[in-house]
Design a protein around this motif. Structure first.
Motif: not given
Length: 624
Positions: A505-534
């Motif tokens: 459930c991860v998609g990679a594609f060109e976006f605004s002149g660079s490479i973007a990665v969109a990834a689905e989280l198993r859960r969405g309630e993690e703290e911002q610190k953890i999300l940043m590290e991910i």
């Protein structure tokens, strides 16, 4: 009970439907189950229903006679029926009545979640005379029509549904079998279009492919030979029955005279262990699955929870149908299930696409030892012949071609895969220019036409194994000129945080002149610190594994990376959703060369909170 095998002189039929009366009138096949339907209950208890070859042939004859009263030969009908034995009967009844069928997943008739777009596309493009559905579904549609105002945003759907003639499946299923007085077959002829099947939508909006009855019959005959299937084979399938591989296996079962055990995709997704239980109970010899099935079953197969034992020793063909096919997922699956009798020689990496009906090739051979060569972590999907004479015998010619010059490339050079085969569909409905470009491609000094698959491939080694390396349109070009297939980036993105990121459930594609990665989280309630590290971990893993700089990492809620019914990532749709702000973003981090700037956005109660640092974002993350 065993059933007699083919007489070597048994003549192949020009269309698949003509096999049914033959099996129905042979004593050894008359009472043999053609299809078995499994309904899995919420607690794991399942119920089954079956239809024999004689019952199927009688039902098809009766339903086709009823359809012939209501409709004229060559009329188009859209089939809105849930997976099951009814759908199997309808598909063959339409062919015997000489109708052009458009089977599709029936959207919920409330259309509350904007699930009507594909239905509008199908009705607008195919212009059916009638729709076939269960009586209860038709009643819900009529309720929707009566409650929808002309000013509704869905008035296009309203007008399309209103003019359709609705035919209840229950009304078609009568006990009387209408025997035709004519000795001439009145169903679809070889050169007549009998099916419109839509492409998966993996690289663009789904397109309607025109399939003739003759090309479909040829395609499943080639598949029968490739997989060495026969009346003693037992097939298990949970794939969608509306198109592509799921539909092909319905036709394949009938020409083989085998038994096919079916269940729904939702039943498998809800309880992956069901697939293993069906293989065990019915001693299945063949099963087709998308490649995402294997890691999903390893992770959620519930081998420690089920009460029944699992035995996979009967399996001859574990057909992997979604490319690219990674060695690692196969090896892990074999490691887990070899103790349950799974033979490595059953692994059957395969390749197919709607424009060739479905089946193109497999690298499996009956004498194979299961040890396939590897190219960039991929298994091969075909073993190409070493001479032109072998190609003619196999009837499907595969070339790897330079996309710009349209000349065949040497082995070892990557290019677009082109196919010439009697299984080639005849084109896209009402897309003449795209049909010419896709279905009428030519090689200099060769008279035949080829289908351009849009897939990249490479032929490696003396044995000439073909590896499907990715989609032409999904190749990402790095600013330094480097090209990489998106799936390599996506695979690397999952490695660092497998417990946090949903595999597949991860998609990679060109976006605004660079490479973007969109990834689905198993859960969405993690703290911002953890999300940043991910986000940082995903970026660093891709850089380490693939030497590719990612400019944007977006973490989204489950279900927000669009996929096809076979599990392929719709990267174009993911990019579109990100551009339009339609994804439910949990965290967004942008990596920039200038001053190492990064930006984090977290969705919280409808507000976007932004943090920017133009100095050293690595030291900031480490201090959090």
């Amino acid at each position: 009970m065993n059933f007699e095998n083919y007489d070597l002189c048994f003549p192949d039929q020009p269309v698949v439907d003509l096999y049914l009366p033959i099996w129905a009138n042979l004593p050894a096949f008359r009472q043999k189950p053609a299809f078995v339907w499994i309904e899995d209950g919420p607690t794991g208890a399942s119920s089954s229903s079956a239809i024999t070859y004689e019952q199927l042939n009688n039902s098809v004859q009766s339903m086709s006679s009823q359809l012939s009263v209501s409709l004229q030969r060559r009329d188009t009908v859209v089939v809105l029926c849930e997976p099951g034995l009814d759908l199997v009967e309808i598909i063959f009844a339409c062919q015997r009545a000489g109708l052009l069928a458009v089977p599709m997943t029936p959207p919920h008739p409330s259309f509350a979640n904007n699930n009507h777009h594909h239905l509008v596309r199908v009705l607008s493009q195919t212009k059916p005379k009638a729709a076939l559905a269960k009586h209860s579904y038709i009643n819900r549609i009529r309720e929707y029509i009566s409650s929808t105002s002309s000013s509704s945003t869905k008035n296009r759907l309203f007008s399309l549904l209103q003019v359709l003639r609705w035919i209840s499946i229950e009304e078609l299923k009568v006990d009387d079998v209408q025997k035709s007085s004519s000795l001439r077959y009145e169903g679809c002829k070889q050169d007549e279009v009998y099916l419109i099947q839509y492409t998966s939508g993996a690289t663009a909006i789904p397109k309607p492919v025109l399939v003739t009855a003759g090309t479909a019959a040829h395609n499943v005959r080639v598949a029968r030979k490739a997989y060495d299937l026969h009346p003693n084979s037992i097939i298990v399938s949970w794939l969608p029955q509306y198109h592509d591989c799921g539909l092909m296996f319905l036709l394949l079962s009938v020409i083989c005279g085998t038994t096919c055990v079916l269940t729904s995709p939702s039943a498998f997704i809800n309880r992956p262990r069901l697939w293993l239980e069906l293989i065990t109970e019915y001693k299945a010899t063949c099963t087709p699955v998308p490649s995402f099935t294997l890691p999903l079953v390893v992770r959620r197969g519930g081998m420690d929870k089920g009460t029944s034992s699992i035995s996979l020793g009967s399996m001859k063909n574990l057909i992997i149908i979604k490319e690219p096919i990674y060695k690692a997922s196969i090896e892990k699956f074999l490691e887990v299930f070899r103790p349950f009798g799974l033979n490595p020689t059953s692994i059957s990496p395969s390749y197919g696409l709607a424009e060739n009906c479905t089946f193109v090739s497999t690298s499996w051979r009956s004498e194979s030892d299961g040890n396939f060569p590897i190219h960039k972590n991929l298994l091969p999907s075909a073993k190409l012949p070493s001479s032109r004479q072998e190609t003619i015998e196999e009837e499907i010619e595969i070339l790897v071609v330079n996309e710009e010059t349209h000349e065949p490339v040497e082995d070892g050079i990557e290019g677009e895969i082109w196919i010439c085969s009697p299984s080639n569909a005849i084109g896209y409905l009402d897309h003449p220019s795209l049909t010419r470009e896709t279905f009428n491609a030519r090689i200099r000094n060769m008279v035949q036409c080829f289908v351009r698959t849009g897939d990249r491939g490479i032929v490696i080694g003396q044995e000439r194994y073909l590896y499907v390396t990715g989609r032409c349109s999904d190749i990402i070009k790095h600013p330094n000129g480097q090209e990489i297939h998106a799936h390599y980036i996506e695979t690397a993105a999952c490695k660092k945080w497998p417990e946090m990121i949903r595999a597949g459930c991860v998609g990679a594609f060109e976006f605004s002149g660079s490479i973007a990665v969109a990834a689905e989280l198993r859960r969405g309630e993690e703290e911002q610190k953890i999300l940043m590290e991910i986000c940082k971990g995903i970026r660093d893993e891709i850089l380490n594994e693939e030497k590719v700089e990612v400019g944007l990492v977006v973490l989204v809620k489950s279900g927000n990376v669009p996929r096809t019914t076979s599990g392929k990532i719709k990267r174009w749709a993911a990019k579109y959703g990100l551009e339009r702000g339609e994804m439910k973003v949990v965290m967004k981090m942008e990596f920039c060369d200038e001053g190492k700037k990064f930006e984090v956005a977290k969705e919280k109660e409808g507000l976007i909170l932004t943090t920017t640092n133009t100095r050293n974002h690595l030291s900031l993350l480490s201090s959090l």
